[in-house]
Design a protein around this motif. Structure first.
Motif, PDB file in Angstrom:
ATOM      1  N   THR A 205       1.041  -1.035   0.055  1.00 23.81           N
ATOM      2  CA  THR A 205       0.056   0.156  -0.091  1.00 23.81           C
ATOM      3  C   THR A 205       0.801   1.178   0.086  1.00 23.81           C
ATOM      4  OG1 THR A 205      -1.705   1.243   1.126  1.00 23.81           O
ATOM      5  CG2 THR A 205      -0.097   0.284   2.478  1.00 23.81           C
ATOM      6  N   CYS A 249      -2.131  -1.500  -3.303  1.00 21.35           N
ATOM      7  CA  CYS A 249      -3.279  -0.730  -3.092  1.00 21.35           C
ATOM      8  C   CYS A 249      -2.571   0.835  -3.145  1.00 21.35           C
ATOM      9  CB  CYS A 249      -3.751  -0.865  -1.556  1.00 21.35           C
ATOM     10  SG  CYS A 249      -4.826  -2.431  -1.405  1.00 21.35           S
ATOM     11  N   GLN A 251      -3.010   5.140  -3.307  1.00 24.06           N
ATOM     12  CA  GLN A 251      -3.987   6.275  -2.994  1.00 24.06           C
ATOM     13  C   GLN A 251      -3.252   7.735  -3.687  1.00 24.06           C
ATOM     14  OE1 GLN A 251      -2.442   5.002   0.260  1.00 24.06           O
ATOM     15  NE2 GLN A 251      -3.595   3.136  -0.441  1.00 24.06           N
ATOM     16  N   CYS A 281      -8.366   6.268  -5.637  1.00 26.36           N
ATOM     17  CA  CYS A 281      -7.753   5.194  -4.784  1.00 26.36           C
ATOM     18  C   CYS A 281      -7.787   3.925  -5.741  1.00 26.36           C
ATOM     19  CB  CYS A 281      -8.767   4.804  -3.619  1.00 26.36           C
ATOM     20  SG  CYS A 281      -8.440   6.055  -2.178  1.00 26.36           S
ATOM     21  N   THR A 344      -9.088  -0.400   0.053  1.00 31.07           N
ATOM     22  CA  THR A 344      -8.175   0.642   0.618  1.00 31.07           C
ATOM     23  C   THR A 344      -8.903   1.848   0.554  1.00 31.07           C
ATOM     24  OG1 THR A 344      -6.112   1.520  -0.230  1.00 31.07           O
ATOM     25  CG2 THR A 344      -7.562   1.108  -2.055  1.00 31.07           C
ATOM     26  N   CYS A 379      -6.159  -1.546   3.674  1.00 32.70           N
ATOM     27  CA  CYS A 379      -4.849  -0.828   3.678  1.00 32.70           C
ATOM     28  C   CYS A 379      -5.273   0.533   3.286  1.00 32.70           C
ATOM     29  CB  CYS A 379      -4.038  -1.528   2.546  1.00 32.70           C
ATOM     30  SG  CYS A 379      -3.858  -3.141   2.705  1.00 32.70           S
ATOM     31  N   GLY A 380      -4.221   1.416   3.455  1.00 34.34           N
ATOM     32  CA  GLY A 380      -4.464   2.740   3.073  1.00 34.34           C
ATOM     33  C   GLY A 380      -3.837   3.708   3.869  1.00 34.34           C
TER      34      GLY A 380
END
Length: 501
Positions: A205, A249, A251, A281, A344, A379-380
């Motif tokens: 992530t 994952c 962002q 995302c 995520t 996740c994130g």
């Protein structure tokens, strides 16, 4: 000065929200004593802070230069290759002593003895000296893949971590024990070792920093040329190729996945932020290892669900345009046909909106836990430090475990030397997992604030105690966030029910 004369300059900043930015040009600064204003209508496609542009000017009614007929100076491929090769691989190094697993013991059973000898003199964890019958031996007999052995370290019990004496007290007093244990060194994976006999999932992530948020206003200590989107994307692609994860994952993605090095070998789903915001995302998975499960994917827009009346906040407070996404994935070739819900999100960032982050995370977890089965990876970028309300909600209210929970007190995933007073450095990004269904085989190392300070001070004349935590965004790293990665093993509990608790 002729208005048709062509100039070259550096796009110093640009705000999509405000619709304008400024170009740094020494020649024009000498003439006008200011940077050149550029309106969004004049910004060429693909331009971002840090890129070079050619332009003419027009003089405003106030006698100030405004950019006109702006064109982007194209990157030289060799420059992007050089940037990719400069990536800091210290941030991509796996630790060799992080195989973790979780067990659950019920002391209300007839045999309430744990049946282990422990040593409390090893700092933050209980060292298991021996297994001598009792509940632990019973666990070992029922879970041959997750046996507790001499040399293992009990790092957390019922959410208590960081103090061996407090962990021991909890073991002695609590009737129900949820233990997280780190495998002893003799059982560690070595580099290049084969995959476990049970299915494993290698997940990454990372908040890759969208171009709209990469500006000298946010990061005044960095070289403007490293803000260039094409340069940072080349470095992000190099890092992701080096990691080569099963599930990625991301962002703050504002470009194609191909620009981040994720080609046709990956499939993906995404959640775009609303109202013209530039980033999204993304969850990408290696299609040779994984396939989409029956539940497919699902997106959540947090602004769509106002908080309950007790929340007592106006729409301008909670409407932040943040999103999340979850997808059900199945490991190809797994005879157990086990599916995993991967999720995520990127929660709102404003420091004074901790209550909004808590509400967003509550919505997100409810969506994720109802989407498919109980095998959850969440996740994130949660923009929440350990111990805050959102963090506690996942750790205590949802029964999830952070893959980095034993180092959260010292490790960091985000830093900006000019944020807050004296800089900001903390852990705000996470990999959370369901401990009943996963155990950690290995993970990327994360630095501490002190380690970053030492590295930063080594290149300056400032003493360590006066040097702020350096900004992660640099010539050798394309984001103000670090990537997190963990290899997780799918455990095989005796009772494989699908009720989430």
């Amino acid at each position: 000065m002729e208005e048709q004369q062509a100039f070259t300059g550096l796009l110093k900043s640009f705000s999509p929200k405000d619709g304008y930015g400024f170009i740094s040009c020494p020649v024009l600064f000498d003439a006008f004593g200011r940077d050149v204003y550029i309106h969004q209508s004049k910004l060429p496609a693909g331009a971002s802070a840090g890129c070079h542009v050619e332009f003419t000017i027009r003089i405003s009614s106030k006698g100030q230069p405004r950019a006109h007929r702006v064109t982007l100076v194209q990157d030289i491929p060799d420059d992007l290759d050089e940037a990719a090769n400069a990536i800091n691989k210290d941030f991509l190094r796996f630790a060799q002593d992080t195989i973790q697993y979780s067990i659950e013991l019920d002391k209300k059973k007839g045999n309430y003895r744990l049946g282990i000898d422990v040593d409390t003199t090893h700092g933050a964890a209980l060292l298991v000296d021996a297994v001598k019958g009792g509940l632990v031996e019973e666990w070992n007999n029922q879970h041959p893949q997750l046996q507790v052995r001499a040399g293992d370290r009990i790092v957390e019990v019922n959410g208590i971590t960081g103090d061996a004496q407090e962990i021991l007290k909890e073991c002695q007093s609590a009737q129900w024990l949820n233990m997280r244990i780190r495998r002893g060194k003799s059982e560690q994976l070595s580099a290049g070792s084969e995959r476990s006999v049970l299915p494993t999932l290698y997940v990454v992530t990372w908040n890759v920093l969208a171009s709209a948020y990469a500006s000298l206003k946010m990061y005044p200590d960095v070289d403007p040329t490293i803000l260039r989107a094409s340069r940072r994307r080349a470095q992000a692609a190099a890092a992701l190729a080096y990691l080569a994860a099963d599930v990625i994952c991301l962002q703050e993605v504002d470009c194609s996945l191909a620009e981040l090095g994720l080609g046709s070998e990956y499939e993906s789903c995404a959640a775009q932020r609303p109202e013209g915001r530039c980033d999204r995302c993304v969850i990408a998975w290696h299609k040779d290892r994984l396939e989409v499960g029956p539940a497919g994917h699902r997106t959540i827009f947090f602004d769509d669900d106002p908080p309950p009346a007790a929340f007592e906040c106006d729409p301008a407070h909670y409407e932040t345009g943040n999103v999340g996404i979850a997808v059900e994935l199945c490991v190809r070739g797994d005879p157990g046909k086990r599916c995993i819900t991967v999720a995520t999100t990127h929660l709102c960032w404003e420091p004074h909106k901790m209550d909004v982050r808590a509400w967003q995370l509550h919505q997100f977890f409810n969506m994720v836990s109802s989407h498919a089965g109980p095998r959850i990876l969440l996740c994130g970028d949660l923009n929440s430090q350990p111990g805050t309300q959102p963090h506690q909600f996942l750790a205590q209210g949802c029964g999830l475990v952070s893959a980095y929970s034993d180092v959260e007190g010292v490790a960091l995933t985000n830093s900006n030397a000019h944020a807050c007073s004296g800089g900001f450095a903390a852990m705000i990004d996470y990999i959370w997992y369901s401990p009943k269904w996963f155990s950690v085989r290995k993970r990327l190392e994360l630095p501490s604030s002190e380690e970053l300070k030492i590295d930063g001070a080594a290149s300056t004349s400032l003493a360590d105690e006066h040097f702020p935590v350096p900004t992660l965004l640099s010539a050798c790293w394309p984001s103000d966030h670090l990537a997190l990665a963990a290899v997780l093993e799918l455990t095989n509990p005796v009772v494989d029910d699908w009720d989430f608790h």
